[in-house]
Motif scaffolding. Structure first.
Motif, PDB file in Angstrom:
ATOM      1  N   UNK A  84       0.829  -1.202   0.000  1.00  0.00           N
ATOM      2  CA  UNK A  84       0.000   0.000   0.000  1.00  0.00           C
ATOM      3  C   UNK A  84       0.868   1.258   0.000  1.00  0.00           C
ATOM      4  N   UNK A  85       1.926   1.249   0.807  1.00  0.00           N
ATOM      5  CA  UNK A  85       2.847   2.393   0.833  1.00  0.00           C
ATOM      6  C   UNK A  85       3.498   2.592  -0.527  1.00  0.00           C
ATOM      7  N   UNK A  86       3.962   1.505  -1.127  1.00  0.00           N
ATOM      8  CA  UNK A  86       4.592   1.599  -2.445  1.00  0.00           C
ATOM      9  C   UNK A  86       3.604   2.141  -3.467  1.00  0.00           C
ATOM     10  N   UNK A  87       2.370   1.634  -3.437  1.00  0.00           N
ATOM     11  CA  UNK A  87       1.376   2.045  -4.428  1.00  0.00           C
ATOM     12  C   UNK A  87       1.033   3.521  -4.288  1.00  0.00           C
ATOM     13  N   UNK A  88       1.019   4.040  -3.085  1.00  0.00           N
ATOM     14  CA  UNK A  88       0.739   5.463  -2.882  1.00  0.00           C
ATOM     15  C   UNK A  88       1.754   6.342  -3.599  1.00  0.00           C
ATOM     16  N   UNK A  89       2.988   5.860  -3.718  1.00  0.00           N
ATOM     17  CA  UNK A  89       4.013   6.591  -4.454  1.00  0.00           C
ATOM     18  C   UNK A  89       4.017   6.218  -5.941  1.00  0.00           C
ATOM     19  N   UNK A  90       3.750   4.936  -6.228  1.00  0.00           N
ATOM     20  CA  UNK A  90       3.903   4.443  -7.594  1.00  0.00           C
ATOM     21  C   UNK A  90       2.794   4.910  -8.528  1.00  0.00           C
ATOM     22  N   UNK A  91       1.550   4.907  -8.065  1.00  0.00           N
ATOM     23  CA  UNK A  91       0.441   5.274  -8.945  1.00  0.00           C
ATOM     24  C   UNK A  91       0.568   6.698  -9.487  1.00  0.00           C
ATOM     25  N   UNK A  92       0.788   7.715  -8.653  1.00  0.00           N
ATOM     26  CA  UNK A  92       0.941   9.063  -9.206  1.00  0.00           C
ATOM     27  C   UNK A  92       2.132   9.172 -10.155  1.00  0.00           C
ATOM     28  N   UNK A  93       3.217   8.448  -9.867  1.00  0.00           N
ATOM     29  CA  UNK A  93       4.393   8.509 -10.740  1.00  0.00           C
ATOM     30  C   UNK A  93       4.130   7.800 -12.063  1.00  0.00           C
ATOM     31  N   UNK A 217      32.688   6.207 -10.815  1.00  0.00           N
ATOM     32  CA  UNK A 217      31.331   6.650 -10.526  1.00  0.00           C
ATOM     33  C   UNK A 217      30.389   5.611 -11.120  1.00  0.00           C
ATOM     34  N   UNK A 218      29.586   4.972 -10.262  1.00  0.00           N
ATOM     35  CA  UNK A 218      28.746   3.851 -10.689  1.00  0.00           C
ATOM     36  C   UNK A 218      27.281   4.261 -10.592  1.00  0.00           C
ATOM     37  N   UNK A 219      26.572   4.193 -11.710  1.00  0.00           N
ATOM     38  CA  UNK A 219      25.138   4.479 -11.749  1.00  0.00           C
ATOM     39  C   UNK A 219      24.404   3.174 -12.033  1.00  0.00           C
ATOM     40  N   UNK A 220      23.446   2.826 -11.178  1.00  0.00           N
ATOM     41  CA  UNK A 220      22.614   1.636 -11.355  1.00  0.00           C
ATOM     42  C   UNK A 220      21.211   2.109 -11.687  1.00  0.00           C
ATOM     43  N   UNK A 221      20.764   1.807 -12.898  1.00  0.00           N
ATOM     44  CA  UNK A 221      19.431   2.228 -13.349  1.00  0.00           C
ATOM     45  C   UNK A 221      18.497   1.027 -13.325  1.00  0.00           C
ATOM     46  N   UNK A 222      17.411   1.136 -12.564  1.00  0.00           N
ATOM     47  CA  UNK A 222      16.492   0.012 -12.423  1.00  0.00           C
ATOM     48  C   UNK A 222      15.149   0.526 -11.936  1.00  0.00           C
ATOM     49  N   UNK A 223      14.181  -0.367 -11.769  1.00  0.00           N
ATOM     50  CA  UNK A 223      12.890   0.043 -11.227  1.00  0.00           C
ATOM     51  C   UNK A 223      13.059   0.436  -9.769  1.00  0.00           C
ATOM     52  N   UNK A 224      12.108   1.195  -9.249  1.00  0.00           N
ATOM     53  CA  UNK A 224      12.254   1.716  -7.890  1.00  0.00           C
ATOM     54  C   UNK A 224      12.284   0.599  -6.848  1.00  0.00           C
ATOM     55  N   UNK A 225      11.440  -0.427  -7.004  1.00  0.00           N
ATOM     56  CA  UNK A 225      11.437  -1.522  -6.029  1.00  0.00           C
ATOM     57  C   UNK A 225      12.706  -2.360  -6.116  1.00  0.00           C
ATOM     58  N   UNK A 256      10.528   5.502  -1.968  1.00  0.00           N
ATOM     59  CA  UNK A 256      10.063   4.219  -1.441  1.00  0.00           C
ATOM     60  C   UNK A 256      10.874   3.805  -0.220  1.00  0.00           C
ATOM     61  N   UNK A 257      12.186   3.999  -0.276  1.00  0.00           N
ATOM     62  CA  UNK A 257      13.033   3.683   0.879  1.00  0.00           C
ATOM     63  C   UNK A 257      12.556   4.433   2.113  1.00  0.00           C
ATOM     64  N   UNK A 258      12.298   5.720   1.955  1.00  0.00           N
ATOM     65  CA  UNK A 258      11.866   6.532   3.097  1.00  0.00           C
ATOM     66  C   UNK A 258      10.448   6.170   3.529  1.00  0.00           C
TER      67      UNK A 258
END
Length: 566
Positions: A84-93, A217-225, A256-258
């Motif tokens: 539910x917490x994830x969805x509250x952030x994910x749906x608007x995004x 400098x390492x950038x990891x690009x992936x889905x938020x979860x 999502x982490x926060x």
């Protein structure tokens, strides 16, 4: 009680299902499990039917893409508190790039649950942790039928919906269990499989550590979860290695982490950043999204390092994300799908010993293969949107296409299997909660990482004795080595030196002469790390300060650990 199922998007991902439960007095509950591509309740519900509830297993968009368009009749959307917490952030995004419908209506209907929740008088639902992704869950549906009251547990019947699952934990959230304090009569089994997950996971973790500890400098690009999962694993891996590694989560992954209130060693979060340089530095891992390089934070951070030959852009994707080209930084593309192997699914079903298996999240040849996979239960692998009844009047119904002789053989095989299965009727179901992170259970092979990166490991690039400085000698000398006057005065220790006299003093003086000769020459030996693989330009990063100026042309002698100089 009567129970039936209907595939809700057989031409989409086939992960969505409409379940119907009807009591003897005609009261009906219609429950939608997930709302993936192509789900249209207007075409599934009859004029006199109403949606009672939605069960959302996890917040990956292929499971909620049509959620907002299918919310109706004041039906709640049940999910774990974490989902539910994830969805509250994910749906608007997600609505920035997708036509999701009335997102606010979906958020208003969202109802976190972690215990048995009543849908009808004799019908309840409860989430169970399912691995796969942080907060992911399956659901157990419990209903009571007085026609089966003489059986164990007074006529209680149980249906398990796995959703996408693993038996491994994910970022501390437990995997799906196959042992329950009651019989699972029917399982709706998502059969997405992947045999390469642990290999891809460990290879990508090793790549990240190699390049970060080399100063890239390492950038990891992936889905938020997945970003949250990787931050969790990296934080606990580096803690186990006893080596610091700065890790920054940015954008949606940071939110999502926060929101999940995670406590991961060494993690910094930046939900918003004005300049890429503020979240990028040598030796830092920056985790961003999405997994494609042309949108969001991933696009901004790639633009900041694309001309840096020492930089690394690592994509961790679940499928067909765009790849990177025409850049000078190192790029890697890793497909990572956190699903069980086919053998794990076989073992899971055998341990569960259900009467029925309804195959989900599969089409075509995969669906046909699983239709024939189990011989101790009735397997429903339908590829239509017909209504299929599997329970009526106190009895579990065999599929209509199975002959009675075959049905008897299947029932006998299941009885034999159940007799050998452990059963604890007094057990309880734990809530879906994040627990301690067990790296081995999560699929991390720590031994090679410890050998390569542990602070206690010998550095393979360490200077030899002949390259040591006077400070090195002083720092590593034993008491016998440093007490030169005592050694010189005592004939007992004055033997075995470089001139054959054996004195420690002579040994130390000889080493100092070697060092002075090296310092007097025009040559200087320093260590360097190779940052590119030689396909195009090759770059070295000096690991020690050297007496060189920009523009100097120098000669390099390459010496690898354990080999002669070339």
């Amino acid at each position: 009680m009567r129970a039936s199922y209907q595939n809700a998007n057989i031409h989409g991902g086939n992960e969505s299902t409409l379940l119907r439960f009807t009591t003897e007095d005609g009261t009906q509950a219609c429950i939608l499990v997930d709302a993936g591509d192509g789900v249209d309740l207007d075409s599934l519900l009859a004029d006199d039917e109403y949606l009672t509830a939605v069960l959302l297993t996890h917040a990956h968009i292929d499971h909620y893409r049509t959620l907002a368009r299918n919310v109706r009749h004041s039906a709640p959307i049940y999910a774990t508190p974490a989902t539910a917490t994830v969805l509250e952030h994910a749906l608007p995004e997600a609505r920035k790039d997708n036509d999701l419908g009335d997102v606010s209506a979906a958020l208003d209907a969202l109802e976190p649950i972690d215990d048995w929740t009543s849908i009808l008088h004799d019908l309840e639902v409860r989430p169970v942790s399912a691995g796969h992704t942080p907060g992911g869950a399956g659901f157990v549906i419990r209903f009571y039928d007085e026609d089966g009251g003489n059986e164990l547990l007074n006529g209680e019947r149980h249906v398990l919906i796995t959703g996408d699952f693993t038996t491994r934990p994910c970022a501390g959230f437990p995997g799906l269990e196959s042992n329950y304090p009651f019989d699972i009569d029917t399982v709706f089994l998502n059969v997405s499989t992947d045999d390469s997950y642990t290999t891809a996971l460990n290879d990508s973790i090793q790549t990240i550590l190699e390049r970060a500890y080399a100063g890239s400098r390492v950038v990891v690009a992936t889905s938020s979860l997945t970003g949250v999962q990787y931050a969790t694993l990296l934080g606990h891996v580096t803690a186990a290695l006893d080596r610091d590694l700065p890790i920054t989560l940015v954008g949606q992954a940071a939110k999502l982490h926060n929101g999940l209130e995670l406590d991961i060693p060494g993690i910094d979060t930046r939900e918003v950043f004005d300049r890429p340089a503020a979240v990028l530095e040598s030796g830092r891992v920056t985790i961003c999204g999405p997994d494609t390089p042309t949108r969001g934070s991933a696009s901004r951070l790639l633009g900041a390092i694309e001309d840096d030959p020492a930089g690394v852009f690592l994509q961790i994707a679940t499928g067909s994300a765009e790849t990177v080209s025409n850049v000078r930084c190192t790029t890697r593309y890793v497909e990572l799908r956190n699903h069980p192997s086919a053998e794990t699914i076989d073992e899971f079903v055998r341990d569960l010993a259900p009467r029925h298996v309804v195959v989900k999240h599969a089409r075509g040849e995969t669906l046909k293969r699983f239709q024939r996979r189990f011989d101790h239960c009735f397997t429903w692998g339908t590829n239509d949107e017909e209504i299929h009844r599997f329970y009526r009047d106190g009895e579990w119904l065999a599929p209509g296409w199975i002959a009675e002789t075959t049905a008897r053989q299947i029932r006998t095989s299941r009885r034999d299997l159940v007799q050998d299965r452990p059963f604890d009727a007094d057990g309880t179901l734990p809530p879906v909660r994040r627990g301690p992170v067990d790296l081995d259970a999560e699929g991390i092979d720590l031994d090679p990482l410890e050998n390569a990166f542990s602070s206690a490991s010998k550095d393979p690039y360490a200077a030899s004795d002949t390259d040591a400085t006077p400070a090195d000698i002083e720092a590593t000398a034993t008491p016998a080595d440093t007490d030169v006057e005592t050694a010189a005065a005592d004939p007992a220790v004055n033997r075995g030196g470089r001139d054959g006299d054996g004195s420690v003093e002579a040994e130390l003086l000889g080493r100092l002469e070697d060092i002075e000769a090296k310092l007097d020459s025009s040559e200087e030996t320093v260590r360097a790390r190779v940052l590119t693989d030689g396909d195009s330009e090759q770059f070295l990063r000096l690991l020690e300060r050297a007496n060189v100026d920009a523009g100097d042309v120098v000669e390099i002698t390459i010496s690898r650990p354990g080999t002669e100089s070339e």
